[in-house]
Write an enzyme that holds these catalytic residues in place. Structure first.
Site, PDB file in Angstrom:
ATOM      1  N   GLU A 185      36.103 -21.224   1.403  1.00  0.00           N
ATOM      2  CA  GLU A 185      37.286 -21.052   0.549  1.00  0.00           C
ATOM      3  C   GLU A 185      37.352 -22.130  -0.530  1.00  0.00           C
ATOM      4  OE1 GLU A 185      39.480 -18.701   0.293  1.00  0.00           O
ATOM      5  OE2 GLU A 185      38.952 -17.491   2.043  1.00  0.00           O
TER       6      GLU A 185
ATOM      7  N   ASP B 218      45.199 -19.254  -6.042  1.00  0.00           N
ATOM      8  CA  ASP B 218      44.961 -19.778  -4.697  1.00  0.00           C
ATOM      9  C   ASP B 218      44.943 -21.298  -4.754  1.00  0.00           C
ATOM     10  OD1 ASP B 218      44.708 -17.186  -3.739  1.00  0.00           O
ATOM     11  OD2 ASP B 218      42.537 -17.170  -3.987  1.00  0.00           O
TER      12      ASP B 218
HETATM   13  C1  LIG Z   1      45.160 -10.734  -5.786  1.00  0.00           C
HETATM   14  O1  LIG Z   1      43.831 -11.068  -5.494  1.00  0.00           O
HETATM   15  C2  LIG Z   1      43.679 -11.992  -4.423  1.00  0.00           C
HETATM   16  C3  LIG Z   1      42.203 -12.368  -4.330  1.00  0.00           C
HETATM   17  O2  LIG Z   1      41.390 -11.242  -4.274  1.00  0.00           O
HETATM   18  C4  LIG Z   1      44.205 -11.363  -3.140  1.00  0.00           C
HETATM   19  O3  LIG Z   1      44.080 -12.272  -2.054  1.00  0.00           O
HETATM   20  C5  LIG Z   1      45.670 -11.003  -3.336  1.00  0.00           C
HETATM   21  O4  LIG Z   1      46.109 -10.327  -2.202  1.00  0.00           O
HETATM   22  C6  LIG Z   1      45.873 -10.143  -4.548  1.00  0.00           C
HETATM   23  N1  LIG Z   1      47.298 -10.025  -4.806  1.00  0.00           N
HETATM   24  C7  LIG Z   1      47.917  -8.858  -4.921  1.00  0.00           C
HETATM   25  C8  LIG Z   1      49.386  -8.922  -5.138  1.00  0.00           C
HETATM   26  O5  LIG Z   1      47.317  -7.796  -4.826  1.00  0.00           O
END
Ligand SMILES: *[C@@H]1O[C@H](CO)[C@@H](O)[C@H](O)[C@H]1NC(C)=O
Ligand SMILES: *[C@@H]1O[C@H](CO)[C@@H](O)[C@H](O)[C@H]1NC(C)=O
Length: 150
Positions: free
Chosen positions: A51, A68
């Site tokens: 990560e 993130d």
């Molecule tokens: C956006 O992308 C991230 C990384 O792929 C993922 O963890 C996250 O759930 C996504 N967010 C939404 C709101 O779909």
């Protein structure tokens, strides 16, 4: 030094911040302080490796615009910040300590709240909540994840 600005901007756009790291044993200690059993440590070390590669101040921007944060790469839609606050009843958000902290609190050098939140997410959702674990950690028997010196 204005001429450096485009270069610095380029670094900012790929999503990295400063790159300060924790050691494997510091991560092990933080996790043990949260009650993590040794039998889970290899999975945790693999997760952190894939990560953040142990960088605790990293902020990455995902393609969907979410971000993130930190050594466990908490997503700002789900695990910290606005929607990660106390208003939600989703398992790991209930407690006011840890995951309810601001996203930026997961990029400082104190990873104790990070570990607290990460363990809560794991207990609610398993390691599968992390794409880095899903993609790379089906076999964690290698010496890379040995923690016997910690
Ligand atoms: C956006 O992308 C991230 C990384 O792929 C993922 O963890 C996250 O759930 C996504 N967010 C939404 C709101 O779909
Ligand atoms: C790290 O954070 C925890 C909880 O947020 C706090 O209890 C602890 O005192 C902090 N450690 C240091 C060295 O500041």
């Amino acid at each position: 030094m204005h001429c450096l600005c485009p270069i610095l901007l380029a670094f900012a756009l790929v999503g990295y911040s400063y790159g300060a790291t924790k050691t494997k044993c510091q991560v092990v200690q933080a996790l043990r302080n949260q009650g993590v059993p040794d039998s889970d440590l290899r999975d945790w070390l693999c997760l952190v490796k894939h990560e953040s590669n142990y960088v605790y101040d990293v902020i990455r921007t995902n393609r969907n615009g979410s971000k993130d944060y930190g050594i466990f790469q908490f997503n700002n839609y789900f695990s910290c910040g606005k929607s990660g606050g106390t208003s939600s009843t989703i398992c790991w958000r209930i407690n006011t300590f840890g995951c309810a902290d601001t996203c930026n609190s997961f990029t400082n050098s104190n990873i104790s709240n990070d570990a607290n939140c990460a363990v809560r997410i794991k207990n609610c959702n398993s390691f599968r909540k992390w794409n880095g674990w899903k993609a790379h950690c089906s076999n964690v028997q290698g010496s890379e994840y040995d923690y016997s010196g910690c």
